[in-house]
Design a protein around this motif. Structure first.
Motif, PDB file in Angstrom:
ATOM      1  N   ILE A 243       0.885  -1.175   0.000  1.00 11.15           N
ATOM      2  CA  ILE A 243       0.000   0.000   0.000  1.00 11.15           C
ATOM      3  C   ILE A 243       0.915   1.215   0.000  1.00 11.15           C
ATOM      4  O   ILE A 243       1.651   1.443   0.970  1.00 11.15           O
ATOM      5  N   ILE A 244       0.906   1.961  -1.095  1.00 11.57           N
ATOM      6  CA  ILE A 244       1.844   3.078  -1.218  1.00 11.57           C
ATOM      7  C   ILE A 244       1.101   4.389  -1.478  1.00 11.57           C
ATOM      8  O   ILE A 244      -0.054   4.387  -1.914  1.00 11.57           O
ATOM      9  N   GLY A 245       1.797   5.476  -1.220  1.00  4.45           N
ATOM     10  CA  GLY A 245       1.215   6.807  -1.386  1.00  4.45           C
ATOM     11  C   GLY A 245       1.958   7.768  -0.481  1.00  4.45           C
ATOM     12  O   GLY A 245       2.634   7.331   0.465  1.00  4.45           O
ATOM     13  N   PRO A 246       1.852   9.075  -0.728  1.00  3.37           N
ATOM     14  CA  PRO A 246       2.629  10.055   0.056  1.00  3.37           C
ATOM     15  C   PRO A 246       2.168  10.161   1.510  1.00  3.37           C
ATOM     16  O   PRO A 246       1.140   9.589   1.879  1.00  3.37           O
ATOM     17  N   ASN A 247       2.916  10.884   2.327  1.00  2.00           N
ATOM     18  CA  ASN A 247       2.503  11.160   3.705  1.00  2.00           C
ATOM     19  C   ASN A 247       1.115  11.790   3.698  1.00  2.00           C
ATOM     20  O   ASN A 247       0.851  12.678   2.892  1.00  2.00           O
ATOM     21  N   GLY A 248       0.290  11.307   4.595  1.00  2.87           N
ATOM     22  CA  GLY A 248      -1.050  11.880   4.700  1.00  2.87           C
ATOM     23  C   GLY A 248      -2.028  11.381   3.653  1.00  2.87           C
ATOM     24  O   GLY A 248      -3.160  11.861   3.564  1.00  2.87           O
ATOM     25  N   ALA A 249      -1.608  10.390   2.850  1.00  6.62           N
ATOM     26  CA  ALA A 249      -2.469   9.879   1.770  1.00  6.62           C
ATOM     27  C   ALA A 249      -3.665   9.090   2.290  1.00  6.62           C
ATOM     28  O   ALA A 249      -4.612   8.839   1.543  1.00  6.62           O
ATOM     29  N   GLY A 250      -3.569   8.657   3.557  1.00  7.41           N
ATOM     30  CA  GLY A 250      -4.665   7.872   4.123  1.00  7.41           C
ATOM     31  C   GLY A 250      -4.358   6.379   4.202  1.00  7.41           C
ATOM     32  O   GLY A 250      -5.268   5.565   4.387  1.00  7.41           O
TER      33      GLY A 250
ATOM     34  N   LEU B 185      -2.373   4.967  -3.266  1.00  6.45           N
ATOM     35  CA  LEU B 185      -3.446   5.720  -2.624  1.00  6.45           C
ATOM     36  C   LEU B 185      -3.065   7.183  -2.482  1.00  6.45           C
ATOM     37  O   LEU B 185      -1.914   7.504  -2.178  1.00  6.45           O
ATOM     38  N   ASN B 186      -3.972   8.067  -2.767  1.00  3.55           N
ATOM     39  CA  ASN B 186      -3.890   9.433  -2.269  1.00  3.55           C
ATOM     40  C   ASN B 186      -5.324   9.923  -2.110  1.00  3.55           C
ATOM     41  O   ASN B 186      -5.914  10.431  -3.047  1.00  3.55           O
TER      42      ASN B 186
ATOM     43  N   ILE C 229      -5.644   5.393  -6.554  1.00  2.00           N
ATOM     44  CA  ILE C 229      -5.219   5.892  -7.862  1.00  2.00           C
ATOM     45  C   ILE C 229      -4.898   4.743  -8.803  1.00  2.00           C
ATOM     46  O   ILE C 229      -5.186   4.814 -10.001  1.00  2.00           O
ATOM     47  N   ALA C 230      -4.335   3.675  -8.288  1.00  2.00           N
ATOM     48  CA  ALA C 230      -4.061   2.515  -9.145  1.00  2.00           C
ATOM     49  C   ALA C 230      -4.009   1.260  -8.284  1.00  2.00           C
ATOM     50  O   ALA C 230      -3.732   1.318  -7.088  1.00  2.00           O
ATOM     51  N   ASN C 231      -4.283   0.131  -8.919  1.00  3.61           N
ATOM     52  CA  ASN C 231      -4.375  -1.155  -8.232  1.00  3.61           C
ATOM     53  C   ASN C 231      -3.971  -2.222  -9.242  1.00  3.61           C
ATOM     54  O   ASN C 231      -4.626  -2.368 -10.265  1.00  3.61           O
ATOM     55  N   GLY C 232      -2.870  -2.912  -8.999  1.00  4.14           N
ATOM     56  CA  GLY C 232      -2.464  -3.950  -9.947  1.00  4.14           C
ATOM     57  C   GLY C 232      -1.020  -4.354  -9.727  1.00  4.14           C
ATOM     58  O   GLY C 232      -0.469  -4.167  -8.636  1.00  4.14           O
ATOM     59  N   SER C 233      -0.407  -4.907 -10.769  1.00  2.00           N
ATOM     60  CA  SER C 233       0.977  -5.361 -10.670  1.00  2.00           C
ATOM     61  C   SER C 233       1.912  -4.154 -10.597  1.00  2.00           C
ATOM     62  O   SER C 233       1.511  -3.016 -10.869  1.00  2.00           O
ATOM     63  N   ARG C 234       3.172  -4.437 -10.293  1.00  2.00           N
ATOM     64  CA  ARG C 234       4.197  -3.385 -10.208  1.00  2.00           C
ATOM     65  C   ARG C 234       4.226  -2.550 -11.486  1.00  2.00           C
ATOM     66  O   ARG C 234       4.225  -1.318 -11.443  1.00  2.00           O
TER      67      ARG C 234
ATOM     68  N   ASN D 227       0.980   7.573 -12.944  1.00  2.00           N
ATOM     69  CA  ASN D 227       0.354   7.283 -11.642  1.00  2.00           C
ATOM     70  C   ASN D 227       1.116   7.937 -10.497  1.00  2.00           C
ATOM     71  O   ASN D 227       0.513   8.490  -9.570  1.00  2.00           O
ATOM     72  N   ILE D 228       2.446   7.875 -10.560  1.00  2.00           N
ATOM     73  CA  ILE D 228       3.239   8.438  -9.467  1.00  2.00           C
ATOM     74  C   ILE D 228       3.046   9.953  -9.414  1.00  2.00           C
ATOM     75  O   ILE D 228       2.915  10.550  -8.341  1.00  2.00           O
ATOM     76  N   GLN D 229       2.963  10.567 -10.576  1.00  2.00           N
ATOM     77  CA  GLN D 229       2.743  12.012 -10.579  1.00  2.00           C
ATOM     78  C   GLN D 229       1.361  12.357 -10.017  1.00  2.00           C
ATOM     79  O   GLN D 229       1.206  13.301  -9.250  1.00  2.00           O
ATOM     80  N   LYS D 230       0.375  11.536 -10.367  1.00  2.00           N
ATOM     81  CA  LYS D 230      -0.979  11.753  -9.844  1.00  2.00           C
ATOM     82  C   LYS D 230      -0.984  11.671  -8.321  1.00  2.00           C
ATOM     83  O   LYS D 230      -1.657  12.441  -7.638  1.00  2.00           O
ATOM     84  N   ALA D 231      -0.222  10.724  -7.789  1.00  2.00           N
ATOM     85  CA  ALA D 231      -0.251  10.505  -6.338  1.00  2.00           C
ATOM     86  C   ALA D 231       0.655  11.478  -5.599  1.00  2.00           C
ATOM     87  O   ALA D 231       0.299  11.990  -4.542  1.00  2.00           O
ATOM     88  N   TYR D 232       1.838  11.721  -6.141  1.00  2.00           N
ATOM     89  CA  TYR D 232       2.861  12.472  -5.390  1.00  2.00           C
ATOM     90  C   TYR D 232       3.031  13.910  -5.883  1.00  2.00           C
ATOM     91  O   TYR D 232       3.727  14.692  -5.255  1.00  2.00           O
ATOM     92  N   GLY D 233       2.493  14.225  -7.056  1.00  2.00           N
ATOM     93  CA  GLY D 233       2.691  15.571  -7.599  1.00  2.00           C
ATOM     94  C   GLY D 233       4.011  15.672  -8.329  1.00  2.00           C
ATOM     95  O   GLY D 233       4.718  14.676  -8.504  1.00  2.00           O
ATOM     96  N   ASP D 234       4.374  16.899  -8.721  1.00  2.00           N
ATOM     97  CA  ASP D 234       5.530  17.102  -9.593  1.00  2.00           C
ATOM     98  C   ASP D 234       6.877  16.850  -8.923  1.00  2.00           C
ATOM     99  O   ASP D 234       7.857  16.561  -9.578  1.00  2.00           O
ATOM    100  N   SER D 235       6.925  16.957  -7.581  1.00  2.00           N
ATOM    101  CA  SER D 235       8.227  16.917  -6.914  1.00  2.00           C
ATOM    102  C   SER D 235       8.965  15.611  -7.180  1.00  2.00           C
ATOM    103  O   SER D 235      10.184  15.607  -7.346  1.00  2.00           O
TER     104      SER D 235
END
Ligand SMILES: Nc1ncnc2c1ncn2[C@@H]1O[C@H](COP(=O)(O)OP(=O)(O)OP(=O)(O)O)[C@@H](O)[C@H]1O
Ligand SMILES: [Mg+2]
Length: 242
Positions: free
Chosen positions: A32-39, A207-208, A212-217, A225-233
């Motif tokens: 289960i991955i996502g940035p700090n505070g993603a839930g 998760l954010n 945002i996405a669910n599946g294989s690596r 997907n990573i940009q959607k979850a974490y933003g531009d940084s």
């Protein structure tokens, strides 16, 4: 199969997660991955019924999970455990057997054997008399891993088990995860900085607030997907621009 449908949690009227739905098959290690505070922690606690949810249906083997919490082992984020609580390694793991033994009965020989095997499995048997506050981060994490093993559960939830642990502990944790997977258990593992270890997981939930996405690596860990979850940084970091 573990099924989560339309799970939503608000804290004081503010949405922490919304409309999270997924299904997991037995014998999988799920990140289960996502940035700090993603839930991420919120989602785990809501699945387990530890916090109230606005909506959501959680089923395991087609029955409400809350009626079969015996099947669940949960290791909270380390920051949520009171490490000053005066108790030993042995007692923390033995406590996992209480739901099998009952509160006012003494633990059976079989329970004690299970606790011993769990402590040996994670390399903590020799430190069984130690106070939990007097362990390193990696040792603390291994004690709680042993505790989850002693529960003999089918569903395992680990919240950030790799934070602050040494390489040896990381290797032990992944070995135990592999064992549990081969026994057909379902493992949900929260972690936000997986680095090289992403290959050890069978699938990911990104998760954010929403899923945002669910599946294989390969399906989940994409630039979009990573940009959607974490933003531009994160994209900038990947390019080495900051
Ligand atoms: N008990 C609480 N009361 C109010 N708000 C909360 C509470 N617990 C968490 N939150 C808020 O809900 C959101 C999700 O928090 P959560 O701890 O689930 O995130 P997380 O993805 O686990 O983050 P981290 O990676 O930092 O552990 C955050 O904005 C957080 O501030
Ligand atoms: Mg968390």
């Amino acid at each position: 199969m573990l099924e989560v449908e339309h799970l939503a949690v608000n804290y004081r009227g503010i949405s922490a997660i919304a409309d999270v739905s997924f299904c997991l098959e037995p014998g999988q290690i799920v990140g289960i991955i996502g940035p700090n505070g993603a839930g991420k922690s919120t989602m785990v606690k809501a699945i387990l019924g530890l916090i109230p949810s606005e909506s959501g249906i959680i089923r395991y083997r087609s029955r409400a999970l809350k009626e079969q919490l015996k099947q669940v082992a949960y290791v909270p984020q380390r920051s949520q455990i009171d490490w000053d609580y005066p108790t030993t390694v042995w007692n923390v793991v033995l406590m996992a057997r209480t739901r099998h033994t009952g509160w006012f009965r003494s633990h059976s020989r079989q329970s004690k054997e299970i606790v011993k095997a769990a402590l040996e499995r994670v390399g903590m048997w020799s430190l069984r008399e130690r106070q939990i506050g007097e362990l390193s981060g990696g040792q603390q994490q291994r004690v709680f891993l042993a505790r989850s093993l002693a529960q003999e559960a089918e569903l395992f939830f680990f919240d950030e088990p790799f934070v602050g642990v040494d390489k040896k502990t990381e290797a032990i944790i992944f070995e135990v995860f592999e064992d549990l997977k081969s026994q057909g258990k379902i493992l949900l593992v929260v972690g936000h900085d997986l680095g090289e270890t992403t290959r050890k997981y069978d699938r990911f939930l990104l998760l954010n607030k929403q899923l945002i996405a669910n599946g294989s690596r390969n399906e989940v860990i994409t630039a979009t997907n990573i940009q959607k979850a974490y933003g531009d940084s994160v994209i900038l970091l990947q390019r080495g621009e900051i």
